[in-house]
Scaffold this motif. Sequence first.
Motif, PDB file in Angstrom:
ATOM      1  N   ALA A 296       2.878  11.793   6.363  1.00 55.90           N
ATOM      2  CA  ALA A 296       3.381  11.183   7.207  1.00 55.90           C
ATOM      3  C   ALA A 296       3.837  12.188   8.465  1.00 55.90           C
ATOM      4  N   ALA A 297       4.640  13.036   7.964  1.00 57.78           N
ATOM      5  CA  ALA A 297       4.990  13.994   8.836  1.00 57.78           C
ATOM      6  C   ALA A 297       3.867  14.955   9.616  1.00 57.78           C
ATOM      7  N   ARG A 298       2.606  15.224   8.733  1.00 51.49           N
ATOM      8  CA  ARG A 298       1.761  15.799   9.229  1.00 51.49           C
ATOM      9  C   ARG A 298       1.003  14.951  10.228  1.00 51.49           C
ATOM     10  N   TYR A 299       0.812  13.700   9.889  1.00 50.65           N
ATOM     11  CA  TYR A 299       0.157  12.689  10.739  1.00 50.65           C
ATOM     12  C   TYR A 299       0.857  12.631  12.151  1.00 50.65           C
ATOM     13  N   LEU A 300       2.214  12.663  11.980  1.00 55.03           N
ATOM     14  CA  LEU A 300       3.033  12.416  13.198  1.00 55.03           C
ATOM     15  C   LEU A 300       2.792  13.808  13.904  1.00 55.03           C
ATOM     16  N   GLU A 301       2.541  14.757  13.337  1.00 54.20           N
ATOM     17  CA  GLU A 301       2.276  16.184  14.211  1.00 54.20           C
ATOM     18  C   GLU A 301       0.913  16.243  14.645  1.00 54.20           C
ATOM     19  N   GLY A 302      -0.116  15.227  14.497  1.00 52.21           N
ATOM     20  CA  GLY A 302      -0.971  15.500  14.985  1.00 52.21           C
ATOM     21  C   GLY A 302      -2.347  15.375  13.944  1.00 52.21           C
ATOM     22  N   ASP A 303      -2.116  15.512  12.840  1.00 50.11           N
ATOM     23  CA  ASP A 303      -3.315  15.757  11.777  1.00 50.11           C
ATOM     24  C   ASP A 303      -3.655  14.250  11.251  1.00 50.11           C
ATOM     25  N   SER A 304      -4.684  13.919  11.998  1.00 45.94           N
ATOM     26  CA  SER A 304      -4.914  12.514  11.932  1.00 45.94           C
ATOM     27  C   SER A 304      -5.553  12.282  10.512  1.00 45.94           C
ATOM     28  N   ASP A 305      -5.813  12.916   9.478  1.00 47.40           N
ATOM     29  CA  ASP A 305      -6.582  12.776   8.159  1.00 47.40           C
ATOM     30  C   ASP A 305      -5.494  12.869   7.362  1.00 47.40           C
ATOM     31  N   ALA A 306      -4.259  13.148   7.641  1.00 46.40           N
ATOM     32  CA  ALA A 306      -2.995  13.393   6.528  1.00 46.40           C
ATOM     33  C   ALA A 306      -2.858  12.188   5.809  1.00 46.40           C
TER      34      ALA A 306
ATOM     35  N   LEU B  80      -3.820   6.124   2.559  1.00 48.27           N
ATOM     36  CA  LEU B  80      -3.338   5.226   3.518  1.00 48.27           C
ATOM     37  C   LEU B  80      -3.818   5.120   4.639  1.00 48.27           C
ATOM     38  N   ALA B  81      -4.082   4.328   5.502  1.00 42.50           N
ATOM     39  CA  ALA B  81      -4.687   4.100   7.040  1.00 42.50           C
ATOM     40  C   ALA B  81      -3.816   3.208   7.902  1.00 42.50           C
ATOM     41  N   VAL B  82      -3.393   3.994   9.094  1.00 47.77           N
ATOM     42  CA  VAL B  82      -2.559   3.551   9.904  1.00 47.77           C
ATOM     43  C   VAL B  82      -3.097   3.366  11.324  1.00 47.77           C
ATOM     44  N   GLU B  83      -2.659   2.574  12.099  1.00 47.24           N
ATOM     45  CA  GLU B  83      -3.232   2.356  13.492  1.00 47.24           C
ATOM     46  C   GLU B  83      -2.356   2.826  14.600  1.00 47.24           C
ATOM     47  N   ASP B  84      -1.211   3.205  14.236  1.00 46.83           N
ATOM     48  CA  ASP B  84      -0.615   3.880  15.327  1.00 46.83           C
ATOM     49  C   ASP B  84       0.635   4.890  15.070  1.00 46.83           C
ATOM     50  N   LEU B  85       1.404   5.342  15.957  1.00 41.07           N
ATOM     51  CA  LEU B  85       2.488   6.403  15.302  1.00 41.07           C
ATOM     52  C   LEU B  85       3.773   5.594  14.648  1.00 41.07           C
ATOM     53  N   GLY B  86       3.977   4.342  15.239  1.00 40.78           N
ATOM     54  CA  GLY B  86       4.966   3.477  14.789  1.00 40.78           C
ATOM     55  C   GLY B  86       4.718   3.177  13.166  1.00 40.78           C
TER      56      GLY B  86
ATOM     57  N   GLN C   3       0.772  -1.293   0.060  1.00 44.05           N
ATOM     58  CA  GLN C   3       0.071  -0.042  -0.017  1.00 44.05           C
ATOM     59  C   GLN C   3       1.032   1.230  -0.102  1.00 44.05           C
ATOM     60  N   VAL C   4       1.942   1.314   0.819  1.00 45.19           N
ATOM     61  CA  VAL C   4       2.802   2.332   0.603  1.00 45.19           C
ATOM     62  C   VAL C   4       3.273   2.463  -0.618  1.00 45.19           C
ATOM     63  N   ASP C   5       3.876   1.551  -1.243  1.00 41.93           N
ATOM     64  CA  ASP C   5       4.474   1.702  -2.703  1.00 41.93           C
ATOM     65  C   ASP C   5       3.685   2.100  -3.390  1.00 41.93           C
ATOM     66  N   GLN C   6       2.386   1.465  -3.397  1.00 43.42           N
ATOM     67  CA  GLN C   6       1.028   2.180  -4.177  1.00 43.42           C
ATOM     68  C   GLN C   6       0.881   3.912  -4.122  1.00 43.42           C
ATOM     69  N   ALA C   7       0.898   4.197  -2.863  1.00 41.41           N
ATOM     70  CA  ALA C   7       0.649   5.608  -2.361  1.00 41.41           C
ATOM     71  C   ALA C   7       1.908   6.427  -3.249  1.00 41.41           C
ATOM     72  N   ILE C   8       3.309   6.032  -2.741  1.00 41.10           N
ATOM     73  CA  ILE C   8       4.216   6.582  -3.325  1.00 41.10           C
ATOM     74  C   ILE C   8       4.305   6.650  -5.052  1.00 41.10           C
TER      75      ILE C   8
ATOM     76  N   ALA D  76       2.735   4.778  11.082  1.00 36.92           N
ATOM     77  CA  ALA D  76       3.071   6.188  10.593  1.00 36.92           C
ATOM     78  C   ALA D  76       4.600   6.342  10.221  1.00 36.92           C
ATOM     79  N   TRP D  77       5.365   6.297  11.373  1.00 36.25           N
ATOM     80  CA  TRP D  77       6.922   6.310  11.178  1.00 36.25           C
ATOM     81  C   TRP D  77       7.505   5.280  10.128  1.00 36.25           C
ATOM     82  N   ARG D  78       6.909   4.186   9.929  1.00 30.57           N
ATOM     83  CA  ARG D  78       7.393   3.330   8.951  1.00 30.57           C
ATOM     84  C   ARG D  78       7.084   3.739   7.547  1.00 30.57           C
ATOM     85  N   VAL D  79       5.854   4.288   7.364  1.00 34.62           N
ATOM     86  CA  VAL D  79       5.410   4.812   6.077  1.00 34.62           C
ATOM     87  C   VAL D  79       6.423   5.835   5.713  1.00 34.62           C
ATOM     88  N   GLN D  80       6.647   7.138   6.750  1.00 34.65           N
ATOM     89  CA  GLN D  80       7.454   8.214   6.479  1.00 34.65           C
ATOM     90  C   GLN D  80       8.938   7.554   6.067  1.00 34.65           C
ATOM     91  N   SER D  81       9.559   6.517   6.725  1.00 36.55           N
ATOM     92  CA  SER D  81      10.774   6.080   6.350  1.00 36.55           C
ATOM     93  C   SER D  81      10.787   5.581   5.231  1.00 36.55           C
TER      94      SER D  81
END
Length: 75
Positions: A21-31, A37-43, A4-9, A45-50
Motif C-alpha cells: 500500500a505504501a508503494r501504491y501511495l508513492e506511485g507504483d500502481s501495480d504494488a 488487491l485492486a483499489v480505485e483511489d488513493l483513499g 479481501q484485505v483480511d485475506q491478503a493479510i 489504498a490508505w484504508r488498506v494500509q491502515s
Amino acid sequence: MTMQVDQAIDTHGAEAVYQAAARYLEGDSDALAAVGLAVEDLGEAWRVQSAAWQSMPLEDRAAEYLESYRSLAGC
C-alpha cells in the motif's frame, strides 16, 4: 473490501500488505495487485494500509517507526 484485505493479510502478511500500500501511495500502481488487491483511489489504498498497520505486531510497527525516523533524519 475488508474481507479481501483480511485475506491478503492472511496470505501475504500484514507487513507485506502495508508495504504494498505504501508503494501504491508513492506511485507504483501495480504494488497492491501483487498482494491480490485492486483499489480505485488513493483513499482506498490508505484504508488498506491502515488495516494492515492495525494487524501488524507492535514490534513491526516500532521497526517501521524507527526506519521512517532514520529516513527523515538522514541517518
